[in-house]
Motif scaffolding. Sequence first.
Motif, mmCIF file in Angstrom:
data_model
loop_
_atom_site.group_PDB
_atom_site.id
_atom_site.type_symbol
_atom_site.label_atom_id
_atom_site.label_comp_id
_atom_site.label_asym_id
_atom_site.label_seq_id
_atom_site.Cartn_x
_atom_site.Cartn_y
_atom_site.Cartn_z
ATOM 1 N N VAL A 50 -116.938 13.873 -15.752
ATOM 2 C CA VAL A 50 -116.864 13.709 -16.510
ATOM 3 C C VAL A 50 -117.038 11.857 -16.691
ATOM 4 O O VAL A 50 -116.128 11.330 -16.506
ATOM 5 N N ILE A 51 -118.108 11.769 -17.812
ATOM 6 C CA ILE A 51 -117.672 10.034 -17.727
ATOM 7 C C ILE A 51 -117.330 9.891 -19.392
ATOM 8 O O ILE A 51 -117.984 10.999 -19.883
ATOM 9 N N TYR A 52 -116.612 9.268 -19.434
ATOM 10 C CA TYR A 52 -115.955 9.320 -20.829
ATOM 11 C C TYR A 52 -116.556 7.685 -21.302
ATOM 12 O O TYR A 52 -116.701 6.736 -20.339
ATOM 13 N N GLN A 53 -116.920 7.690 -23.046
ATOM 14 C CA GLN A 53 -117.412 5.978 -23.514
ATOM 15 C C GLN A 53 -116.362 5.489 -22.667
ATOM 16 O O GLN A 53 -116.707 3.731 -22.472
ATOM 17 N N LYS A 54 -114.989 5.314 -22.894
ATOM 18 C CA LYS A 54 -113.858 4.021 -22.616
ATOM 19 C C LYS A 54 -114.410 3.604 -21.215
ATOM 20 O O LYS A 54 -113.841 2.441 -21.187
ATOM 21 N N ASN A 55 -114.622 4.060 -20.176
ATOM 22 C CA ASN A 55 -114.888 3.991 -19.049
ATOM 23 C C ASN A 55 -116.451 3.039 -19.072
ATOM 24 O O ASN A 55 -116.827 2.916 -17.467
ATOM 25 N N LEU A 56 -117.774 2.934 -19.735
ATOM 26 C CA LEU A 56 -118.589 1.785 -19.471
ATOM 27 C C LEU A 56 -118.435 0.752 -19.161
ATOM 28 O O LEU A 56 -118.921 0.081 -17.872
ATOM 29 N N PRO A 57 -117.807 -0.286 -18.971
ATOM 30 C CA PRO A 57 -117.485 -1.406 -19.018
ATOM 31 C C PRO A 57 -116.681 -1.719 -17.265
ATOM 32 O O PRO A 57 -117.846 -2.686 -17.092
ATOM 33 N N THR A 58 -116.169 -0.683 -17.037
ATOM 34 C CA THR A 58 -116.012 -0.855 -15.484
ATOM 35 C C THR A 58 -117.410 -0.554 -14.772
ATOM 36 O O THR A 58 -117.362 -1.020 -13.863
ATOM 37 N N ARG A 78 -130.947 10.667 -29.691
ATOM 38 C CA ARG A 78 -130.902 11.703 -29.861
ATOM 39 C C ARG A 78 -131.250 11.992 -27.658
ATOM 40 O O ARG A 78 -131.633 13.322 -27.791
ATOM 41 N N ALA A 79 -130.451 11.042 -27.421
ATOM 42 C CA ALA A 79 -130.374 11.644 -26.021
ATOM 43 C C ALA A 79 -129.122 11.608 -25.299
ATOM 44 O O ALA A 79 -129.462 12.073 -24.421
ATOM 45 N N LEU A 80 -128.153 11.261 -26.463
ATOM 46 C CA LEU A 80 -126.685 12.100 -25.467
ATOM 47 C C LEU A 80 -126.016 12.629 -26.821
ATOM 48 O O LEU A 80 -126.273 12.298 -27.562
ATOM 49 N N GLU A 81 -124.910 13.037 -26.064
ATOM 50 C CA GLU A 81 -123.837 14.315 -27.233
ATOM 51 C C GLU A 81 -122.831 13.515 -27.258
ATOM 52 O O GLU A 81 -122.254 12.885 -25.869
ATOM 53 N N LEU A 82 -122.225 12.869 -28.432
ATOM 54 C CA LEU A 82 -120.533 12.730 -27.631
ATOM 55 C C LEU A 82 -119.838 13.923 -27.707
ATOM 56 O O LEU A 82 -120.238 14.974 -29.312
ATOM 57 N N ARG A 83 -118.648 14.310 -26.527
ATOM 58 C CA ARG A 83 -118.035 15.824 -26.356
ATOM 59 C C ARG A 83 -116.703 15.532 -27.026
ATOM 60 O O ARG A 83 -115.883 15.027 -25.715
ATOM 61 N N GLU A 84 -116.413 15.687 -27.455
ATOM 62 C CA GLU A 84 -114.642 15.594 -27.641
ATOM 63 C C GLU A 84 -114.084 16.371 -25.967
ATOM 64 O O GLU A 84 -114.055 17.193 -26.183
ATOM 65 N N ASP A 85 -112.671 15.655 -25.842
ATOM 66 C CA ASP A 85 -112.113 15.968 -24.634
ATOM 67 C C ASP A 85 -111.266 17.185 -25.058
ATOM 68 O O ASP A 85 -110.735 17.071 -26.160
ATOM 69 N N PRO A 86 -111.648 18.267 -24.271
ATOM 70 C CA PRO A 86 -110.258 19.122 -24.130
ATOM 71 C C PRO A 86 -108.929 19.240 -24.357
ATOM 72 O O PRO A 86 -108.413 19.735 -24.990
ATOM 73 N N GLN A 87 -108.397 18.644 -23.645
ATOM 74 C CA GLN A 87 -107.577 17.766 -23.810
ATOM 75 C C GLN A 87 -106.512 17.179 -24.499
ATOM 76 O O GLN A 87 -105.584 16.697 -24.689
ATOM 77 N N LYS A 92 -113.974 10.302 -25.574
ATOM 78 C CA LYS A 92 -114.719 10.821 -25.957
ATOM 79 C C LYS A 92 -115.750 11.235 -24.303
ATOM 80 O O LYS A 92 -115.997 10.377 -23.829
ATOM 81 N N GLN A 93 -116.647 12.835 -24.334
ATOM 82 C CA GLN A 93 -117.501 12.694 -22.816
ATOM 83 C C GLN A 93 -118.953 12.343 -23.762
ATOM 84 O O GLN A 93 -119.441 12.481 -24.411
ATOM 85 N N LEU A 94 -119.421 11.445 -22.490
ATOM 86 C CA LEU A 94 -120.426 11.179 -22.444
ATOM 87 C C LEU A 94 -121.972 12.523 -21.998
ATOM 88 O O LEU A 94 -121.643 12.959 -20.655
ATOM 89 N N VAL A 95 -122.769 12.784 -22.695
ATOM 90 C CA VAL A 95 -122.858 14.500 -22.443
ATOM 91 C C VAL A 95 -125.208 13.814 -22.584
ATOM 92 O O VAL A 95 -124.724 14.171 -23.717
ATOM 93 N N LEU A 96 -126.301 14.128 -21.735
ATOM 94 C CA LEU A 96 -127.165 13.821 -21.799
ATOM 95 C C LEU A 96 -127.838 15.442 -22.329
ATOM 96 O O LEU A 96 -127.258 16.450 -22.055
ATOM 97 N N VAL A 97 -128.225 15.137 -23.377
ATOM 98 C CA VAL A 97 -129.218 16.417 -23.962
ATOM 99 C C VAL A 97 -129.949 17.387 -22.639
ATOM 100 O O VAL A 97 -130.839 16.583 -22.196
ATOM 101 N N PRO A 98 -130.059 18.823 -22.870
ATOM 102 C CA PRO A 98 -130.742 19.099 -22.290
ATOM 103 C C PRO A 98 -132.112 17.991 -21.655
ATOM 104 O O PRO A 98 -132.479 18.762 -20.631
ATOM 105 N N GLU A 99 -133.077 17.952 -23.292
ATOM 106 C CA GLU A 99 -134.075 17.611 -23.207
ATOM 107 C C GLU A 99 -133.821 16.574 -22.214
ATOM 108 O O GLU A 99 -135.409 16.023 -21.698
ATOM 109 N N ILE A 100 -133.262 15.354 -22.238
ATOM 110 C CA ILE A 100 -133.503 14.215 -21.347
ATOM 111 C C ILE A 100 -133.793 14.831 -19.864
ATOM 112 O O ILE A 100 -133.791 13.886 -19.370
#
Length: 150
Positions: A50-58, A78-87, A92-100
Motif C-alpha cells: 500500500v503506497i500513500y501519496q504522503k510517502n512520495l517525498p520519502t 487516468r493512469a492512477l486512482e486515489l483510494r481512501e484508506d479503509p482505516q 490516499k492510496q495510489l493505485v495504478l489503473v488496470p490498463e496501465i
Amino acid sequence: MQIYDYNYHVKKLDILLSKQLSKVLVAQDIPFTDSQATLIMYLYHHQDQVIYQKNLPTILGISGPTGNGLVKRLVQKRALELREDPQDGRLKQLVLVPEIVADITRRQADFERAFADIDRQLTTGMSADEVRMFRNLLKRAIQNMTPNQS
C-alpha cells in the motif's frame, strides 16, 4: 570549492539520465514525463504494498507539492486512482489503473532492454568492481547527506 564540483557533476548526471529516459519514453510512444514514469514504475514494482501519496517525498526524494502535482496529473491522465484508506479516510492510496498495469506488463521486455542500454552507456569503461563501487559510493553519499530520521 569541491562542493560546487560535486553539485555540478551530480546535477549533470541527473540531467543526462533524465534525457535518456525521456528518449526511451518518446521512442516507446509513452505519454508521460520521466518523473511521471518514475512514479508509475515504482507503483508497478510495488503493487503488493500500500503506497500513500504522503510517502512520495520519502520514496522519490521529492517535495510534497511536487508529489501532489505528479499525482494530480497522473489522475487526470487516468493512469492512477486515489483510494481512501479503509482505516483512515485522510490517507490516499495510489493505485495504478488496470490498463496501465497491462500495458507495462506487455512492454516489460522492451523497457528492460532500453534501461539496460542506458545502464551500459553509463558504466562503459568501468569494470564490474568499479560499477559496484560506483553504486555503493553514490548510495553512501546520499546517506551521508540525508538528515537523520530520528
